[in-house]
Design a protein around this motif. Structure first.
Motif, PDB file in Angstrom:
ATOM      1  N   ALA A  55      47.664 -13.298  28.615  1.00 29.94           N
ATOM      2  CA  ALA A  55      48.966 -13.283  29.279  1.00 29.94           C
ATOM      3  C   ALA A  55      50.030 -13.972  28.431  1.00 29.94           C
ATOM      4  N   ASN A  56      49.708 -15.135  27.870  1.00 33.06           N
ATOM      5  CA  ASN A  56      50.699 -15.831  27.054  1.00 33.06           C
ATOM      6  C   ASN A  56      50.170 -16.202  25.673  1.00 33.06           C
ATOM      7  N   GLY A  57      48.897 -16.023  25.434  1.00 31.39           N
ATOM      8  CA  GLY A  57      48.321 -16.265  24.121  1.00 31.39           C
ATOM      9  C   GLY A  57      48.204 -17.718  23.724  1.00 31.39           C
ATOM     10  N   THR A  58      48.466 -18.645  24.620  1.00 33.05           N
ATOM     11  CA  THR A  58      48.423 -20.058  24.249  1.00 33.05           C
ATOM     12  C   THR A  58      47.077 -20.714  24.501  1.00 33.05           C
ATOM     13  N   VAL A  59      46.243 -20.126  25.343  1.00 33.85           N
ATOM     14  CA  VAL A  59      44.958 -20.738  25.667  1.00 33.85           C
ATOM     15  C   VAL A  59      43.888 -20.157  24.756  1.00 33.85           C
ATOM     16  N   LEU A  60      43.197 -21.016  24.041  1.00 34.36           N
ATOM     17  CA  LEU A  60      42.099 -20.601  23.182  1.00 34.36           C
ATOM     18  C   LEU A  60      40.890 -21.436  23.550  1.00 34.36           C
ATOM     19  N   THR A  61      39.772 -20.787  23.786  1.00 35.13           N
ATOM     20  CA  THR A  61      38.557 -21.477  24.189  1.00 35.13           C
ATOM     21  C   THR A  61      37.408 -21.045  23.298  1.00 35.13           C
ATOM     22  N   TRP A  62      36.631 -22.013  22.853  1.00 32.20           N
ATOM     23  CA  TRP A  62      35.398 -21.746  22.124  1.00 32.20           C
ATOM     24  C   TRP A  62      34.246 -22.126  23.031  1.00 32.20           C
ATOM     25  N   GLY A  63      33.148 -21.420  22.925  1.00 29.13           N
ATOM     26  CA  GLY A  63      31.995 -21.735  23.749  1.00 29.13           C
ATOM     27  C   GLY A  63      30.700 -21.303  23.094  1.00 29.13           C
ATOM     28  N   VAL A  64      29.602 -21.685  23.723  1.00 29.85           N
ATOM     29  CA  VAL A  64      28.262 -21.314  23.275  1.00 29.85           C
ATOM     30  C   VAL A  64      27.583 -20.560  24.409  1.00 29.85           C
ATOM     31  N   LEU A  65      27.078 -19.370  24.114  1.00 34.08           N
ATOM     32  CA  LEU A  65      26.301 -18.599  25.081  1.00 34.08           C
ATOM     33  C   LEU A  65      24.826 -18.839  24.815  1.00 34.08           C
ATOM     34  N   THR A  66      24.120 -19.272  25.855  1.00 34.40           N
ATOM     35  CA  THR A  66      22.691 -19.563  25.761  1.00 34.40           C
ATOM     36  C   THR A  66      21.954 -18.666  26.744  1.00 34.40           C
ATOM     37  N   PRO A  67      20.862 -18.028  26.315  1.00 34.81           N
ATOM     38  CA  PRO A  67      20.147 -17.135  27.233  1.00 34.81           C
ATOM     39  C   PRO A  67      19.397 -17.907  28.320  1.00 34.81           C
ATOM     40  N   LEU A  68      19.416 -17.365  29.519  1.00 37.37           N
ATOM     41  CA  LEU A  68      18.663 -17.895  30.653  1.00 37.37           C
ATOM     42  C   LEU A  68      17.861 -16.733  31.221  1.00 37.37           C
ATOM     43  N   LEU A  69      16.544 -16.796  31.048  1.00 36.78           N
ATOM     44  CA  LEU A  69      15.692 -15.687  31.483  1.00 36.78           C
ATOM     45  C   LEU A  69      15.136 -15.941  32.869  1.00 36.78           C
ATOM     46  N   ALA A  70      15.143 -14.913  33.689  1.00 34.39           N
ATOM     47  CA  ALA A  70      14.617 -14.992  35.053  1.00 34.39           C
ATOM     48  C   ALA A  70      13.172 -14.522  35.061  1.00 34.39           C
ATOM     49  N   GLU A  71      12.458 -14.886  36.105  1.00 34.92           N
ATOM     50  CA  GLU A  71      11.063 -14.468  36.251  1.00 34.92           C
ATOM     51  C   GLU A  71      10.967 -12.947  36.400  1.00 34.92           C
ATOM     52  N   ASP A  72      11.846 -12.359  37.212  1.00 33.94           N
ATOM     53  CA  ASP A  72      11.802 -10.916  37.428  1.00 33.94           C
ATOM     54  C   ASP A  72      12.792 -10.227  36.488  1.00 33.94           C
ATOM     55  N   GLN A  73      12.583  -8.970  36.255  1.00 30.64           N
ATOM     56  CA  GLN A  73      13.460  -8.202  35.376  1.00 30.64           C
ATOM     57  C   GLN A  73      14.831  -8.037  36.036  1.00 30.64           C
ATOM     58  N   GLY A  74      15.892  -8.081  35.232  1.00 32.32           N
ATOM     59  CA  GLY A  74      17.227  -7.835  35.740  1.00 32.32           C
ATOM     60  C   GLY A  74      17.970  -9.065  36.191  1.00 32.32           C
ATOM     61  N   GLY A  75      17.316 -10.212  36.232  1.00 34.63           N
ATOM     62  CA  GLY A  75      17.994 -11.425  36.664  1.00 34.63           C
ATOM     63  C   GLY A  75      18.408 -12.324  35.513  1.00 34.63           C
ATOM     64  N   ASP A  76      18.314 -11.830  34.294  1.00 30.46           N
ATOM     65  CA  ASP A  76      18.645 -12.637  33.130  1.00 30.46           C
ATOM     66  C   ASP A  76      20.158 -12.852  33.050  1.00 30.46           C
ATOM     67  N   ALA A  77      20.535 -13.925  32.370  1.00 30.92           N
ATOM     68  CA  ALA A  77      21.959 -14.249  32.264  1.00 30.92           C
ATOM     69  C   ALA A  77      22.224 -14.968  30.947  1.00 30.92           C
ATOM     70  N   LEU A  78      23.491 -15.121  30.662  1.00 30.50           N
ATOM     71  CA  LEU A  78      23.936 -15.921  29.527  1.00 30.50           C
ATOM     72  C   LEU A  78      24.774 -17.069  30.080  1.00 30.50           C
ATOM     73  N   LEU A  79      24.378 -18.296  29.760  1.00 34.59           N
ATOM     74  CA  LEU A  79      25.113 -19.469  30.217  1.00 34.59           C
ATOM     75  C   LEU A  79      26.220 -19.774  29.221  1.00 34.59           C
ATOM     76  N   LEU A  80      27.436 -19.979  29.711  1.00 30.88           N
ATOM     77  CA  LEU A  80      28.570 -20.324  28.855  1.00 30.88           C
ATOM     78  C   LEU A  80      28.845 -21.812  28.973  1.00 30.88           C
ATOM     79  N   ASN A  81      28.762 -22.509  27.853  1.00 34.11           N
ATOM     80  CA  ASN A  81      29.151 -23.917  27.778  1.00 34.11           C
ATOM     81  C   ASN A  81      30.375 -23.997  26.883  1.00 34.11           C
TER      82      ASN A  81
END
Length: 106
Positions: free
Chosen positions: A31-57
């Motif tokens: 919208a204004n180009g002033t906000v810049l964010t860096w982060g780390v995506l870490t995998p989080l695996l679920a027991e069942d298929q399809g519930g996996d995610a990426l955690l953003l820190n």
């Protein structure tokens, strides 16, 4: 429609976990180009298929870090000293705020 994207995220998370990798990401506010964010995506695996995610820190910039010199409780009057129940509640709160994935945790 969402199932396709869920499978893609799950495949990415599983590939990252299998190779023991994480991802450095950058995002901004278009919208204004002033906000810049860096982060780390870490995998989080679920027991069942399809519930996996990426955690953003989000990685803070040096400007985001502030020094707050709070006075110590060691020299405070007795009436403001935390009691054992308050110390136990604070410790339990800190343990529940831990976002580290643990095997078998929901």
């Amino acid at each position: 429609k969402n199932a396709k994207y869920q499978r893609a995220i799950s495949a990415l998370a599983r590939a990252m976990a299998a190779s023991d990798q994480c991802a450095l990401v950058r995002g901004g506010n278009r919208a204004n180009g002033t906000v810049l964010t860096w982060g780390v995506l870490t995998p989080l695996l679920a027991e069942d298929q399809g519930g996996d995610a990426l955690l953003l820190n989000v990685i803070p910039f040096a400007d985001d870090l502030r020094d707050y010199p709070f006075p110590s409780f060691a020299n405070a009057p007795e009436k403001v000293q935390p009691n054992e129940a308050q110390l136990a509640a604070a410790e339990a709160l800190m343990k529940h705020m831990d976002l580290t994935p643990r095997p078998g945790a929901p």
